[in-house]
Design a protein around this motif. Structure first.
Motif, PDB file in Angstrom:
ATOM      1  N   LEU A 267      12.390  31.491 -22.805  1.00  0.00           N
ATOM      2  CA  LEU A 267      11.600  30.837 -23.847  1.00  0.00           C
ATOM      3  C   LEU A 267      11.715  29.323 -23.787  1.00  0.00           C
ATOM      4  O   LEU A 267      10.759  28.604 -24.040  1.00  0.00           O
ATOM      5  CB  LEU A 267      12.072  31.302 -25.230  1.00  0.00           C
ATOM      6  N   TYR A 268      12.932  28.830 -23.485  1.00  0.00           N
ATOM      7  CA  TYR A 268      13.163  27.382 -23.549  1.00  0.00           C
ATOM      8  C   TYR A 268      14.347  27.010 -22.674  1.00  0.00           C
ATOM      9  O   TYR A 268      15.409  27.618 -22.774  1.00  0.00           O
ATOM     10  CB  TYR A 268      13.462  26.986 -25.014  1.00  0.00           C
ATOM     11  N   ALA A 269      14.138  26.032 -21.802  1.00  0.00           N
ATOM     12  CA  ALA A 269      15.259  25.523 -21.009  1.00  0.00           C
ATOM     13  C   ALA A 269      15.568  24.121 -21.480  1.00  0.00           C
ATOM     14  O   ALA A 269      14.781  23.192 -21.261  1.00  0.00           O
ATOM     15  CB  ALA A 269      14.904  25.530 -19.521  1.00  0.00           C
ATOM     16  N   GLY A 270      16.678  23.949 -22.190  1.00  0.00           N
ATOM     17  CA  GLY A 270      17.106  22.635 -22.651  1.00  0.00           C
ATOM     18  C   GLY A 270      17.879  21.936 -21.548  1.00  0.00           C
ATOM     19  O   GLY A 270      17.871  22.371 -20.394  1.00  0.00           O
ATOM     20  N   LYS A 271      18.547  20.857 -21.915  1.00  0.00           N
ATOM     21  CA  LYS A 271      19.278  20.101 -20.902  1.00  0.00           C
ATOM     22  C   LYS A 271      20.447  20.908 -20.337  1.00  0.00           C
ATOM     23  O   LYS A 271      20.761  20.787 -19.170  1.00  0.00           O
ATOM     24  CB  LYS A 271      19.783  18.777 -21.500  1.00  0.00           C
TER      25      LYS A 271
ATOM     26  N   GLU B 109      18.871  35.304 -26.674  1.00  0.00           N
ATOM     27  CA  GLU B 109      20.054  35.246 -25.818  1.00  0.00           C
ATOM     28  C   GLU B 109      20.178  33.795 -25.350  1.00  0.00           C
ATOM     29  O   GLU B 109      19.221  33.199 -24.853  1.00  0.00           O
ATOM     30  CB  GLU B 109      19.941  36.191 -24.623  1.00  0.00           C
ATOM     31  N   MET B 110      21.356  33.228 -25.560  1.00  0.00           N
ATOM     32  CA  MET B 110      21.605  31.828 -25.199  1.00  0.00           C
ATOM     33  C   MET B 110      22.509  31.804 -23.982  1.00  0.00           C
ATOM     34  O   MET B 110      23.640  32.289 -24.040  1.00  0.00           O
ATOM     35  CB  MET B 110      22.276  31.119 -26.377  1.00  0.00           C
ATOM     36  N   GLU B 111      21.999  31.270 -22.892  1.00  0.00           N
ATOM     37  CA  GLU B 111      22.766  31.185 -21.644  1.00  0.00           C
ATOM     38  C   GLU B 111      23.267  29.748 -21.488  1.00  0.00           C
ATOM     39  O   GLU B 111      22.471  28.799 -21.488  1.00  0.00           O
ATOM     40  CB  GLU B 111      21.847  31.561 -20.471  1.00  0.00           C
TER      41      GLU B 111
ATOM     42  N   PHE C 232      24.345  36.771 -27.421  1.00  0.00           N
ATOM     43  CA  PHE C 232      23.220  37.048 -28.315  1.00  0.00           C
ATOM     44  C   PHE C 232      23.455  36.276 -29.609  1.00  0.00           C
ATOM     45  O   PHE C 232      24.578  36.257 -30.123  1.00  0.00           O
ATOM     46  CB  PHE C 232      23.113  38.546 -28.608  1.00  0.00           C
ATOM     47  N   VAL C 233      22.398  35.630 -30.081  1.00  0.00           N
ATOM     48  CA  VAL C 233      22.509  34.837 -31.305  1.00  0.00           C
ATOM     49  C   VAL C 233      21.336  35.137 -32.234  1.00  0.00           C
ATOM     50  O   VAL C 233      20.288  35.610 -31.794  1.00  0.00           O
ATOM     51  CB  VAL C 233      22.544  33.305 -31.008  1.00  0.00           C
ATOM     52  N   LYS C 234      21.565  34.859 -33.519  1.00  0.00           N
ATOM     53  CA  LYS C 234      20.483  34.994 -34.491  1.00  0.00           C
ATOM     54  C   LYS C 234      19.515  33.842 -34.300  1.00  0.00           C
ATOM     55  O   LYS C 234      19.937  32.688 -34.212  1.00  0.00           O
ATOM     56  CB  LYS C 234      21.057  34.949 -35.916  1.00  0.00           C
ATOM     57  N   LYS C 235      18.225  34.148 -34.251  1.00  0.00           N
ATOM     58  CA  LYS C 235      17.227  33.083 -34.082  1.00  0.00           C
ATOM     59  C   LYS C 235      17.237  32.180 -35.314  1.00  0.00           C
ATOM     60  O   LYS C 235      17.230  32.668 -36.445  1.00  0.00           O
ATOM     61  CB  LYS C 235      15.841  33.694 -33.892  1.00  0.00           C
ATOM     62  N   ALA C 236      17.262  30.882 -35.062  1.00  0.00           N
ATOM     63  CA  ALA C 236      17.350  29.930 -36.169  1.00  0.00           C
ATOM     64  C   ALA C 236      16.130  29.025 -36.235  1.00  0.00           C
ATOM     65  O   ALA C 236      15.508  28.729 -35.217  1.00  0.00           O
ATOM     66  CB  ALA C 236      18.594  29.054 -36.002  1.00  0.00           C
TER      67      ALA C 236
ATOM     68  N   ALA D 124      24.658  26.865 -35.700  1.00  0.00           N
ATOM     69  CA  ALA D 124      23.990  27.397 -34.507  1.00  0.00           C
ATOM     70  C   ALA D 124      24.468  26.598 -33.297  1.00  0.00           C
ATOM     71  O   ALA D 124      25.539  25.987 -33.320  1.00  0.00           O
ATOM     72  CB  ALA D 124      22.480  27.328 -34.675  1.00  0.00           C
ATOM     73  N   ASP D 125      23.715  26.649 -32.215  1.00  0.00           N
ATOM     74  CA  ASP D 125      23.985  25.891 -30.993  1.00  0.00           C
ATOM     75  C   ASP D 125      25.367  26.229 -30.424  1.00  0.00           C
ATOM     76  O   ASP D 125      25.694  27.406 -30.286  1.00  0.00           O
ATOM     77  CB  ASP D 125      23.811  24.395 -31.273  1.00  0.00           C
ATOM     78  N   GLU D 126      26.177  25.229 -30.094  1.00  0.00           N
ATOM     79  CA  GLU D 126      27.416  25.480 -29.353  1.00  0.00           C
ATOM     80  C   GLU D 126      28.519  24.527 -29.799  1.00  0.00           C
ATOM     81  O   GLU D 126      28.257  23.526 -30.472  1.00  0.00           O
ATOM     82  CB  GLU D 126      27.168  25.269 -27.854  1.00  0.00           C
TER      83      GLU D 126
HETATM   84  N1  LIG Z   1      20.280  30.156 -32.870  1.00  0.00           N
HETATM   85  C1  LIG Z   1      19.358  29.328 -32.395  1.00  0.00           C
HETATM   86  N2  LIG Z   1      18.036  29.563 -32.597  1.00  0.00           N
HETATM   87  C2  LIG Z   1      17.101  28.708 -32.113  1.00  0.00           C
HETATM   88  N3  LIG Z   1      17.379  27.596 -31.413  1.00  0.00           N
HETATM   89  C3  LIG Z   1      18.669  27.312 -31.186  1.00  0.00           C
HETATM   90  C4  LIG Z   1      19.730  28.145 -31.658  1.00  0.00           C
HETATM   91  N4  LIG Z   1      20.917  27.596 -31.280  1.00  0.00           N
HETATM   92  C5  LIG Z   1      20.606  26.476 -30.612  1.00  0.00           C
HETATM   93  N5  LIG Z   1      19.278  26.276 -30.540  1.00  0.00           N
HETATM   94  C6  LIG Z   1      18.557  25.193 -29.877  1.00  0.00           C
HETATM   95  O1  LIG Z   1      18.527  25.537 -28.498  1.00  0.00           O
HETATM   96  C7  LIG Z   1      18.590  24.386 -27.689  1.00  0.00           C
HETATM   97  C8  LIG Z   1      19.788  24.530 -26.765  1.00  0.00           C
HETATM   98  O2  LIG Z   1      19.528  23.957 -25.556  1.00  0.00           O
HETATM   99  P1  LIG Z   1      20.246  22.615 -25.097  1.00  0.00           P
HETATM  100  O3  LIG Z   1      20.186  22.597 -23.632  1.00  0.00           O
HETATM  101  O4  LIG Z   1      21.589  22.507 -25.741  1.00  0.00           O
HETATM  102  O5  LIG Z   1      19.237  21.583 -25.747  1.00  0.00           O
HETATM  103  P2  LIG Z   1      19.381  20.010 -25.897  1.00  0.00           P
HETATM  104  O6  LIG Z   1      18.792  19.460 -24.646  1.00  0.00           O
HETATM  105  O7  LIG Z   1      18.578  19.728 -27.124  1.00  0.00           O
HETATM  106  O8  LIG Z   1      20.861  19.742 -26.077  1.00  0.00           O
HETATM  107  C9  LIG Z   1      18.720  23.200 -28.623  1.00  0.00           C
HETATM  108  O9  LIG Z   1      17.443  22.622 -28.809  1.00  0.00           O
HETATM  109  C10 LIG Z   1      19.213  23.833 -29.918  1.00  0.00           C
HETATM  110  O10 LIG Z   1      18.802  23.088 -31.062  1.00  0.00           O
END
Ligand SMILES: Nc1ncnc2c1ncn2[C@@H]1O[C@H](COP(=O)(O)OP(=O)(O)O)[C@@H](O)[C@H]1O
Ligand SMILES: [Mg+2]
Length: 247
Positions: A7-11, A31-33, A87-91, A199-201
């Motif tokens: 769905l989304y690839a962050g940094k 799922e957060m990898e 696995f995380v709750k969608k926020a 949320a996040d890490e």
């Molecule tokens: N439970 C969640 N539901 C939806 N989005 C989340 C959740 N936890 C973290 N995120 C978002 O997912 C992204 C994590 O990817 P990351 O590579 O850390 O992004 P960034 O480049 O913003 O640091 C961030 O934008 C963060 O806000």
């Protein structure tokens, strides 16, 4: 639960859709990898650091379980489909970075022209507004409320929980002989229930840790330009320490 499409690839992290056993999409789960991607300077410099994703996911998972035990609601559900995912709750994320500082470091020192390593007791809380166009500016608590980014009750939750998070993480790293200098956390609202949650890490990418000799055991090694091998072994050091402590 199974991994679905990306769905989304962050940094540093990648978020995936999650499928239930019958193949339907789980509406409220992601799922957060934690990946090996690393970046610094607002994404200007990037690299791939072997083992970083595993180390970060390990630390973050251990800490999020401790945060829950201490009464902080979090997005953590369970371990994911790979050793570096969960696995995380969608926020619905709150577009604020919440920073806790126990000692001066980094941008704080540059901003105020002060030395590194000055103790801030009680922990100092700062907020930045996640807004790429303005390069994530510092924002006051009053401005965050006035602009409607958060309401007063959410601000109270952010402050109260961030102090608990600091206490839990400080003790956790203390047991490993590490000092928690500062950290960044992000909060959101559970898409399913509306509940406020962390949320996040919380990992070596998002905090500063110093050992007894004052050496960094975190992403600062990359920020200051150490070799890829040294950066990798810094993340590995955490895994080794946790294993030695049977964590
Ligand atoms: N439970 C969640 N539901 C939806 N989005 C989340 C959740 N936890 C973290 N995120 C978002 O997912 C992204 C994590 O990817 P990351 O590579 O850390 O992004 P960034 O480049 O913003 O640091 C961030 O934008 C963060 O806000
Ligand atoms: Mg991030």
């Amino acid at each position: 639960m199974k991994r679905g499409k990306k769905l989304y690839a962050g940094k540093a992290n990648t978020l995936y859709e999650v499928l239930s056993d019958d193949g339907s999409v789980e509406e409220y789960v992601l799922e957060m990898e934690s990946t090996d991607r690393i970046s610094a300077g607002d994404g200007e410099r990037t690299d791939v650091v072997k083992g970083k994703g595993y180390a970060n996911n390990l630390v973050s998972t251990l800490l999020f379980k401790l945060f829950e035990e201490a009464g902080v609601p979090t997005h953590f559900i369970s371990e994911g489909t790979t050793p570096s995912s969960k696995f995380v709750k969608k926020a619905d994320m709150i577009p604020l970075e919440v920073i806790g500082r126990n000692y001066t470091a980094g941008s704080f020192c540059r901003r105020y022209g002060v030395d590194e390593g000055i103790e801030l007791d009680p922990m100092l809380l700062e907020l930045t507004y996640k807004c790429d166009a303005s390069h994530d500016p510092l924002i006051t608590e009053h401005a965050a409320v006035a602009l409607g980014i958060i309401d007063g009750e959410t601000l109270e939750n952010i402050v109260d929980y961030t102090y608990i998070i600091n206490d839990v993480a400080t003790d956790f790293f203390d047991e490993l002989g590490l000092t928690l200098i500062d950290f960044k956390v992000e909060f959101g609202f559970d898409r399913a229930t509306g509940e406020f949650m962390l949320a996040d890490e919380f990992s070596q990418d998002t905090c500063r840790l110093h050992d007894a000799e004052g050496n960094s055991v975190d992403k600062d090694i990359f920020r200051r330009g150490d070799s890829n091998g040294e950066v990798s072994s810094t993340y590995q050091k955490m895994v080794d320490m946790l294993e030695a402590m049977n964590k």
